[in-house]
Design a protein around this motif. Sequence first.
Motif, PDB file in Angstrom:
ATOM      1  N   GLY A   1       0.799  -1.225   0.000  1.00 55.39           N
ATOM      2  CA  GLY A   1       0.000   0.000   0.000  1.00 55.39           C
ATOM      3  C   GLY A   1       0.832   1.276   0.000  1.00 55.39           C
ATOM      4  N   ALA A   2       2.137   1.146  -0.190  1.00 48.53           N
ATOM      5  CA  ALA A   2       3.006   2.338  -0.219  1.00 48.53           C
ATOM      6  C   ALA A   2       2.666   3.197  -1.435  1.00 48.53           C
ATOM      7  CB  ALA A   2       4.470   1.905  -0.283  1.00 48.53           C
ATOM      8  N   ALA A   3       3.109   4.441  -1.381  1.00 49.61           N
ATOM      9  CA  ALA A   3       2.893   5.361  -2.511  1.00 49.61           C
ATOM     10  C   ALA A   3       4.239   5.902  -2.977  1.00 49.61           C
ATOM     11  CB  ALA A   3       1.994   6.512  -2.077  1.00 49.61           C
ATOM     12  N   ILE A   4       4.270   6.247  -4.258  1.00 45.54           N
ATOM     13  CA  ILE A   4       5.521   6.736  -4.853  1.00 45.54           C
ATOM     14  C   ILE A   4       5.322   8.142  -5.403  1.00 45.54           C
ATOM     15  CG2 ILE A   4       6.935   6.405  -6.934  1.00 45.54           C
ATOM     16  CD1 ILE A   4       7.009   3.538  -6.351  1.00 45.54           C
ATOM     17  N   LEU A   5       6.305   8.983  -5.190  1.00 47.02           N
ATOM     18  CA  LEU A   5       6.340  10.292  -5.859  1.00 47.02           C
ATOM     19  C   LEU A   5       7.585  10.290  -6.731  1.00 47.02           C
ATOM     20  CD1 LEU A   5       5.865  12.841  -2.881  1.00 47.02           C
ATOM     21  CD2 LEU A   5       4.105  11.580  -4.103  1.00 47.02           C
ATOM     22  N   ASN A   6       7.425  10.541  -8.023  1.00 42.30           N
ATOM     23  CA  ASN A   6       8.623  10.611  -8.876  1.00 42.30           C
ATOM     24  C   ASN A   6       8.764  11.958  -9.567  1.00 42.30           C
ATOM     25  OD1 ASN A   6      10.928  10.139 -10.306  1.00 42.30           O
ATOM     26  ND2 ASN A   6       9.975   8.841 -11.868  1.00 42.30           N
ATOM     27  N   PRO A   7       9.504  12.876  -8.922  1.00 42.93           N
ATOM     28  CA  PRO A   7       9.869  14.104  -9.618  1.00 42.93           C
ATOM     29  C   PRO A   7      11.303  14.015 -10.155  1.00 42.93           C
ATOM     30  CG  PRO A   7      10.185  14.418  -7.282  1.00 42.93           C
ATOM     31  CD  PRO A   7       9.840  12.953  -7.487  1.00 42.93           C
ATOM     32  N   GLY A   8      11.914  12.817 -10.109  1.00 40.29           N
ATOM     33  CA  GLY A   8      13.322  12.662 -10.533  1.00 40.29           C
ATOM     34  C   GLY A   8      13.429  12.566 -12.043  1.00 40.29           C
ATOM     35  N   ARG A   9      13.333  11.354 -12.575  1.00 46.03           N
ATOM     36  CA  ARG A   9      13.353  11.145 -14.027  1.00 46.03           C
ATOM     37  C   ARG A   9      12.579   9.874 -14.352  1.00 46.03           C
ATOM     38  NH1 ARG A   9      14.328  15.779 -14.811  1.00 46.03           N
ATOM     39  NH2 ARG A   9      16.145  16.680 -15.802  1.00 46.03           N
ATOM     40  N   GLY A  10      11.946   9.837 -15.526  1.00 42.93           N
ATOM     41  CA  GLY A  10      11.131   8.694 -15.930  1.00 42.93           C
ATOM     42  C   GLY A  10      11.848   7.356 -15.891  1.00 42.93           C
ATOM     43  N   PRO A  11      13.083   7.277 -16.433  1.00 42.58           N
ATOM     44  CA  PRO A  11      13.733   5.959 -16.515  1.00 42.58           C
ATOM     45  C   PRO A  11      14.071   5.320 -15.171  1.00 42.58           C
ATOM     46  CG  PRO A  11      14.722   7.497 -18.092  1.00 42.58           C
ATOM     47  CD  PRO A  11      13.814   8.305 -17.204  1.00 42.58           C
ATOM     48  N   LEU A  12      13.867   6.029 -14.063  1.00 50.51           N
ATOM     49  CA  LEU A  12      14.124   5.401 -12.762  1.00 50.51           C
ATOM     50  C   LEU A  12      13.169   4.243 -12.508  1.00 50.51           C
ATOM     51  CD1 LEU A  12      14.445   8.654 -10.561  1.00 50.51           C
ATOM     52  CD2 LEU A  12      16.303   7.259 -11.494  1.00 50.51           C
ATOM     53  N   ILE A  13      12.015   4.249 -13.204  1.00 49.29           N
ATOM     54  CA  ILE A  13      10.965   3.265 -12.926  1.00 49.29           C
ATOM     55  C   ILE A  13      10.702   2.380 -14.142  1.00 49.29           C
ATOM     56  CG2 ILE A  13       8.553   3.001 -12.240  1.00 49.29           C
ATOM     57  CD1 ILE A  13       8.604   5.656 -10.909  1.00 49.29           C
ATOM     58  N   ASP A  14      10.569   1.090 -13.879  1.00 51.92           N
ATOM     59  CA  ASP A  14      10.089   0.151 -14.891  1.00 51.92           C
ATOM     60  C   ASP A  14       8.565   0.323 -14.937  1.00 51.92           C
ATOM     61  OD1 ASP A  14       8.884  -2.100 -16.037  1.00 51.92           O
ATOM     62  OD2 ASP A  14      10.470  -3.461 -15.363  1.00 51.92           O
ATOM     63  N   GLU A  15       8.064   0.895 -16.021  1.00 51.58           N
ATOM     64  CA  GLU A  15       6.651   1.299 -16.065  1.00 51.58           C
ATOM     65  C   GLU A  15       5.691   0.120 -15.952  1.00 51.58           C
ATOM     66  OE1 GLU A  15       6.031   3.680 -19.551  1.00 51.58           O
ATOM     67  OE2 GLU A  15       7.058   5.405 -18.655  1.00 51.58           O
ATOM     68  N   ALA A  16       6.029  -0.984 -16.623  1.00 59.22           N
ATOM     69  CA  ALA A  16       5.125  -2.138 -16.583  1.00 59.22           C
ATOM     70  C   ALA A  16       5.052  -2.672 -15.153  1.00 59.22           C
ATOM     71  CB  ALA A  16       5.615  -3.222 -17.538  1.00 59.22           C
ATOM     72  N   ALA A  17       6.194  -2.686 -14.466  1.00 56.31           N
ATOM     73  CA  ALA A  17       6.210  -3.170 -13.080  1.00 56.31           C
ATOM     74  C   ALA A  17       5.420  -2.222 -12.176  1.00 56.31           C
ATOM     75  CB  ALA A  17       7.656  -3.289 -12.593  1.00 56.31           C
ATOM     76  N   LEU A  18       5.498  -0.937 -12.464  1.00 50.05           N
ATOM     77  CA  LEU A  18       4.754   0.040 -11.654  1.00 50.05           C
ATOM     78  C   LEU A  18       3.247  -0.187 -11.806  1.00 50.05           C
ATOM     79  CD1 LEU A  18       4.794   2.644  -9.886  1.00 50.05           C
ATOM     80  CD2 LEU A  18       4.629   3.936 -12.005  1.00 50.05           C
ATOM     81  N   ILE A  19       2.816  -0.354 -13.051  1.00 50.62           N
ATOM     82  CA  ILE A  19       1.379  -0.556 -13.282  1.00 50.62           C
ATOM     83  C   ILE A  19       0.918  -1.859 -12.615  1.00 50.62           C
ATOM     84  CG2 ILE A  19      -0.341  -1.038 -15.087  1.00 50.62           C
ATOM     85  CD1 ILE A  19       1.135   1.119 -16.761  1.00 50.62           C
ATOM     86  N   ALA A  20       1.734  -2.904 -12.722  1.00 47.85           N
ATOM     87  CA  ALA A  20       1.364  -4.182 -12.089  1.00 47.85           C
ATOM     88  C   ALA A  20       1.263  -4.011 -10.571  1.00 47.85           C
ATOM     89  CB  ALA A  20       2.389  -5.261 -12.440  1.00 47.85           C
ATOM     90  N   ALA A  21       2.182  -3.241  -9.982  1.00 49.32           N
ATOM     91  CA  ALA A  21       2.158  -3.046  -8.522  1.00 49.32           C
ATOM     92  C   ALA A  21       0.948  -2.216  -8.100  1.00 49.32           C
ATOM     93  CB  ALA A  21       3.461  -2.376  -8.077  1.00 49.32           C
ATOM     94  N   LEU A  22       0.544  -1.258  -8.942  1.00 58.25           N
ATOM     95  CA  LEU A  22      -0.661  -0.473  -8.634  1.00 58.25           C
ATOM     96  C   LEU A  22      -1.904  -1.356  -8.750  1.00 58.25           C
ATOM     97  CD1 LEU A  22       0.333   2.755 -10.586  1.00 58.25           C
ATOM     98  CD2 LEU A  22      -0.156   2.690  -8.127  1.00 58.25           C
ATOM     99  N   ASP A  23      -1.930  -2.189  -9.779  1.00 54.56           N
ATOM    100  CA  ASP A  23      -3.101  -3.049 -10.001  1.00 54.56           C
ATOM    101  C   ASP A  23      -3.262  -4.095  -8.901  1.00 54.56           C
ATOM    102  OD1 ASP A  23      -3.729  -1.640 -12.254  1.00 54.56           O
ATOM    103  OD2 ASP A  23      -2.825  -3.067 -13.661  1.00 54.56           O
ATOM    104  N   SER A  24      -2.135  -4.562  -8.369  1.00 53.18           N
ATOM    105  CA  SER A  24      -2.224  -5.624  -7.352  1.00 53.18           C
ATOM    106  C   SER A  24      -2.484  -5.060  -5.957  1.00 53.18           C
ATOM    107  CB  SER A  24      -0.914  -6.421  -7.325  1.00 53.18           C
ATOM    108  OG  SER A  24       0.109  -5.623  -6.733  1.00 53.18           O
TER     109      SER A  24
END
Length: 317
Positions: free
Chosen positions: A224-247
């Motif tokens: 249930g944690a939350a993420i704020l990303n004001p750094g840069r896009g490539p820091l995050i694997d987008e597909a993994a982020l969406i999967a973690a939000l969905d789950s």
Amino acid sequence: MTAIPRPVILFGGRPAQREEWGAAIRAGARASGVAMDLRMAPEDVDPAEVDAVVYNPEGPIQDFAPFTNLRAALNMWAGVEKVVGNQTLKAPLTRMVEPGLTEGMTDWVVAHATRLHAGIDRHLHLAPGQWPQWHPPLARERRVGVLGLGELGADAARMLAALRFDVAGWSRRPKTVEGVTCLHGEDGLREILSRSEILVLLLPSTPATENLLDAETLALLPKGAAILNPGRGPLIDEAALIAALDSGQLSHATLDVFRIEPLPEDHPFWAHPRVTITPHIASVTRSSTAATALVEQIGRLSRGEPLLHVVDRAQGY
Ligand code: NAP
């Protein structure tokens, strides 16, 4: 370094920025008594005469080869990923550090962390008859993690700690930031992820930070944690982020930066109910405060002193 009493400075910002920045740099130079020959457009100068370029990744100067006597490229942005690999640039590259950029970022981080902490969205659309009794934990009971303890991350972490959040930060090398539990290295990453209910990404985009948040690292966060990303896009694997939000592993992601900007219209982030998008506005270099920082660097060139905030090209930031 040899002193250059009146260096020739070429402004490499976007043409629309010339008037505002020219006035701000000239005013800063007058105020601090720094002599310079400031040219506002590439066509105003013989490249061989230029001592320093004020560089903007979106400006007209991207090939430094004609600047055969260049002593410095002064980036207008904190992020250097668009220029750090530029093989035509042989002179030292500095990144932007200025109070307006730092304070603006801290304002954004505090606003968005507080929104999530206080559950502000729960009460935005209350209908008649709804009277839910929910109280957030105290800030002192809320664990916030800041990845990156540089100019921006350290300031944001300090401010969050001043608001009584329980703050940890993570950097490549060991650091000390008052009021903040400072961690580093691989073990430090696991530790900060496992404790952070709100995680702020203020790392630069480099080969070492690409996809730092992927399926494996996202799984280390408390559920249930939350993420704020004001750094840069490539820091995050987008597909993994969406999967973690969905789950439900993640409850929310507030994203200011993306691999492609503007974010393409068909990108799944737009429609995701647990994603907030801000359009790369977390902070900005402000001429009113940044001109002083540029004039300080130019003064150093003129006096033959070492430049500040020189990028380590091997590390990529
Ligand atoms: P900085 O002063 O260079 O700080 C970078 C921090 O990241 C340092 O603490 C550094 O560790 C850490 N770091 C770098 N690589 C790492 C790695 N592999 N592992 C662990 N830690 C690592 O940069 P800054 O001025 O704070 O800016 C940070 C970033 O914010 C910029 O690069 C840019 O991408 C982003 N930014 C975004 C906006 C916006 O509007 N969204 C505006 C400005 C900047 P050490 O302390 O050990 O070196």
